[in-house]
Design a protein around this motif. Structure first.
Motif, PDB file in Angstrom:
ATOM      1  N   ASP A 239       0.837  -1.193   0.000  1.00  0.00           N
ATOM      2  CA  ASP A 239       0.000   0.000   0.000  1.00  0.00           C
ATOM      3  C   ASP A 239       0.877   1.249   0.000  1.00  0.00           C
ATOM      4  O   ASP A 239       2.106   1.164  -0.154  1.00  0.00           O
ATOM      5  N   THR A 240       0.280   2.409   0.180  1.00  0.00           N
ATOM      6  CA  THR A 240       1.039   3.664   0.102  1.00  0.00           C
ATOM      7  C   THR A 240       2.034   3.834   1.239  1.00  0.00           C
ATOM      8  O   THR A 240       2.931   4.672   1.169  1.00  0.00           O
ATOM      9  N   LYS A 241       1.877   3.040   2.304  1.00  0.00           N
ATOM     10  CA  LYS A 241       2.812   3.080   3.437  1.00  0.00           C
ATOM     11  C   LYS A 241       3.810   1.921   3.390  1.00  0.00           C
ATOM     12  O   LYS A 241       4.492   1.651   4.376  1.00  0.00           O
ATOM     13  N   ASN A 242       3.896   1.276   2.236  1.00  0.00           N
ATOM     14  CA  ASN A 242       4.797   0.139   2.033  1.00  0.00           C
ATOM     15  C   ASN A 242       4.475  -1.043   2.947  1.00  0.00           C
ATOM     16  O   ASN A 242       5.350  -1.819   3.319  1.00  0.00           O
ATOM     17  N   ARG A 243       3.203  -1.193   3.293  1.00  0.00           N
ATOM     18  CA  ARG A 243       2.767  -2.341   4.076  1.00  0.00           C
ATOM     19  C   ARG A 243       2.248  -3.406   3.114  1.00  0.00           C
ATOM     20  O   ARG A 243       1.550  -3.096   2.148  1.00  0.00           O
ATOM     21  N   ILE A 244       2.599  -4.658   3.367  1.00  0.00           N
ATOM     22  CA  ILE A 244       2.151  -5.751   2.505  1.00  0.00           C
ATOM     23  C   ILE A 244       0.633  -5.907   2.622  1.00  0.00           C
ATOM     24  O   ILE A 244       0.095  -6.063   3.716  1.00  0.00           O
ATOM     25  N   ILE A 245      -0.039  -5.854   1.490  1.00  0.00           N
ATOM     26  CA  ILE A 245      -1.486  -6.070   1.501  1.00  0.00           C
ATOM     27  C   ILE A 245      -1.871  -7.376   0.807  1.00  0.00           C
ATOM     28  O   ILE A 245      -2.958  -7.917   1.038  1.00  0.00           O
ATOM     29  N   LYS A 246      -0.959  -7.912  -0.004  1.00  0.00           N
ATOM     30  CA  LYS A 246      -1.264  -9.169  -0.697  1.00  0.00           C
ATOM     31  C   LYS A 246       0.030  -9.724  -1.291  1.00  0.00           C
ATOM     32  O   LYS A 246       0.888  -8.960  -1.751  1.00  0.00           O
ATOM     33  N   ASP A 247       0.189 -11.027  -1.244  1.00  0.00           N
ATOM     34  CA  ASP A 247       1.259 -11.657  -2.016  1.00  0.00           C
ATOM     35  C   ASP A 247       0.673 -12.858  -2.733  1.00  0.00           C
ATOM     36  O   ASP A 247      -0.220 -13.528  -2.218  1.00  0.00           O
ATOM     37  N   GLN A 248       1.159 -13.093  -3.926  1.00  0.00           N
ATOM     38  CA  GLN A 248       0.555 -14.132  -4.760  1.00  0.00           C
ATOM     39  C   GLN A 248       1.600 -14.765  -5.668  1.00  0.00           C
ATOM     40  O   GLN A 248       2.419 -14.064  -6.270  1.00  0.00           O
ATOM     41  N   ILE A 249       1.581 -16.080  -5.770  1.00  0.00           N
ATOM     42  CA  ILE A 249       2.442 -16.789  -6.713  1.00  0.00           C
ATOM     43  C   ILE A 249       1.821 -16.675  -8.105  1.00  0.00           C
ATOM     44  O   ILE A 249       0.646 -16.978  -8.295  1.00  0.00           O
ATOM     45  N   VAL A 250       2.615 -16.243  -9.070  1.00  0.00           N
ATOM     46  CA  VAL A 250       2.093 -16.081 -10.430  1.00  0.00           C
ATOM     47  C   VAL A 250       2.702 -17.077 -11.414  1.00  0.00           C
ATOM     48  O   VAL A 250       2.197 -17.198 -12.541  1.00  0.00           O
ATOM     49  N   SER A 251       3.763 -17.781 -11.024  1.00  0.00           N
ATOM     50  CA  SER A 251       4.295 -18.818 -11.909  1.00  0.00           C
ATOM     51  C   SER A 251       5.183 -19.761 -11.106  1.00  0.00           C
ATOM     52  O   SER A 251       5.723 -19.397 -10.070  1.00  0.00           O
TER      53      SER A 251
END
Length: 231
Positions: free
Chosen positions: A138-150
């Protein structure tokens, strides 16, 4: 088949008692594996204590990481490791992976590459094949989501910008960090890694969703392409 319990070992060699006295951090990988296995076996006239089995596992797979990456069939190829013990080993490592994933609920603020490494190290270090993960901030560099894409050896055809930036758009991310592992243990980027990163950085500029960094994890450490001036 006759079973030998750890309690049948000399008292000063019993990992469970040492764990009770000094905590799990005081035990070696061999001793922790022995506790997981719980009992030894007698097979074909050969006695194996739990410590013997743990030693054989570490020797056969060359490291604790090797044991963690082994599948059911590979584990049962080790003398004294039957289906039940192979399941015990796989279950123990799976629990560790799931605990590491629960830490994702903390959603830390990312201030430096080390923060990313510490957050994802346990999830990424033991993977037997390359996995490419997108981390949305987000705008405060906080993780909001992580996802494997390959998954699989990285190349431009399987790491597509639409998959990477879909994570950003769906989650209204302000920026992204890219992350993948090298099962070989060497985290140094390949030319393909660099080319993919630069391609995605350019797309990020067009979409006004900057890519802040690309980390490669391998061998219990990492490299940052930003710190290497390769973005």
């Amino acid at each position: 088949m006759e079973y030998l319990t750890i309690k049948e070992m000399p008292e000063d060699a019993r990992p469970r008692e040492r764990l009770e006295r000094s905590g799990p951090g005081s035990l070696s990988n061999q001793e922790l594996l022995a506790i997981t296995l719980s009992t030894g076996v007698v097979k074909d006239g050969q006695k194996y204590t739990a410590i013997d089995l743990a030693t054989q596992l570490l020797r056969h797979f060359e490291s604790l990481k090797g044991v963690a990456q082994a599948d059911f069939v590979q584990l049962t190829e080790v003398a004294g490791i039957g289906p039940a013990k192979a399941c015990q080993i796989m279950a123990a490592f799976e629990l560790g992976k799931r605990v590491a994933m629960f830490s994702g609920n903390l959603k830390p603020v990312i201030r430096q590459p080390t923060d990313v490494f510490e957050y994802f190290r346990d999830q990424m270090s033991l993977l037997p094949k390359e996995v490419f993960r997108v981390v949305a901030l987000d705008t405060k560099n906080r993780i909001i989501k992580d996802q494997i894409v390959s998954e699989g050896t990285l190349n431009a055809s399987i790491v597509h910008p639409r998959d990477v930036f879909r994570v950003a758009v769906v989650n209204s991310a302000a920026s992204l960090i890219l992350l993948h592992n090298h099962p070989s243990g060497d985290p140094m980027p390949s030319q393909e890694d660099i080319a993919i990163t630069r391609r995605l950085v350019e797309v990020g500029k067009l979409m006004e969703i900057p890519i802040l960094d690309h980390l490669i994890i391998g061998g219990g450490t990492f490299v940052s392409l930003k710190e290497m001036n390769l973005l």
